[in-house]
Design a protein around this motif. Sequence first.
Motif, short mmCIF file in Angstrom:
data_model
loop_
_atom_site.label_atom_id
_atom_site.label_comp_id
_atom_site.label_asym_id
_atom_site.label_seq_id
_atom_site.Cartn_x
_atom_site.Cartn_y
_atom_site.Cartn_z
N PHE A 158 -4.49 -0.99 8.71
CA PHE A 158 -4.05 0.51 8.19
C PHE A 158 -3.73 1.11 9.47
O PHE A 158 -4.26 0.69 10.58
N THR B 140 0.01 4.78 7.46
CA THR B 140 -1.02 4.93 6.06
C THR B 140 -1.30 6.23 6.15
O THR B 140 -1.25 7.02 4.87
N THR C 145 0.86 -1.22 -0.03
CA THR C 145 -0.08 0.00 -0.08
C THR C 145 0.97 1.12 -0.14
O THR C 145 0.42 2.35 -0.75
N ASP C 146 2.08 1.22 0.81
CA ASP C 146 2.69 2.59 0.92
C ASP C 146 3.30 3.02 -0.38
O ASP C 146 3.22 4.09 -0.90
#
Length: 297
Positions: free
Chosen positions: A234, A238, A199-200
């Motif tokens: 998260f 995030t 995700t990052d």
Amino acid sequence: MPPPVGLIAGWGSFPVEVAQQIVMSGGRVCCIAITGHASPELESICDHVKWSGVGKIGAHVRYFRRHEVRDVTMAGKLFKSDLLFQGSVWIKHFPDLTAIRTFGPCLLGKRRDSRDDSLLSAVTRTYARSSMNVCPATDFAPDLLIKEGLLTGSTLDEHEQQDAMAGWQVAKQMGGMDIGQSITIKDATVLAVEAVEGTDACIERTGQLCRRGGWTLVKVSKPNQDMRFDVPTFGPQTIQRVAENGGKTIVIEANKTILVEREETIRLANKHGIKIVAFDAATIENHLPTVRHITAA
């Protein structure tokens, strides 16, 4: 006393919070802390900790047997791109014979399949053969699952609702193909899709593509999510990444997403003016009606 819970701990605060919840409930924890991933804080929480490479599955099983563990749970991120696609990392995590037997059909066979569900299902079968159950971490820490509602900010406006719905549909399709669980979107245009990089990296790529900001991150579970592993998670990191890269809204799936370090996450989101809203599937199907506000308590 009941037998201890076996915790396989990866990166982040999620395994720490799971261990804390088990101990606060009167349980005991024997932890396999994955080298280069797990937090040293686990040493002060768990009854016993063994630091080990991710490829030492045979040693993990023997460790849990020695401590009479019956239920095993997994929590925390493993950096899959490093583990699978950068060979030098295997020096730290060199697989033992049990790991080769577990992962061989997935990684070495003619039909190689290194998707998360395939690899983790293979691990689950290995523990089952040793009479151990692999349980969802949320069985031990159910309060980490987010309920439906607004965590921060005001109700989504018309454009944000449009992006939330469109992004949800795309993210669910991506999850169904076991590609990733997050996408970023602005004005109904998908900017980036999470894949093996996480995700990052997806968020950072979005910041490079959309310099004017104002985009939405949508993070959902897979259509047939196995809550034993790979549950969307998260927390403060995030929020920080979204803020640094111009995002303004985060949409997550209620009852299927884990929120770690809740107070700090909400504090950071309020500081940066980022909206966080959790929807369940039924709400999305009903065209995103207004949902009640969730307090930080």
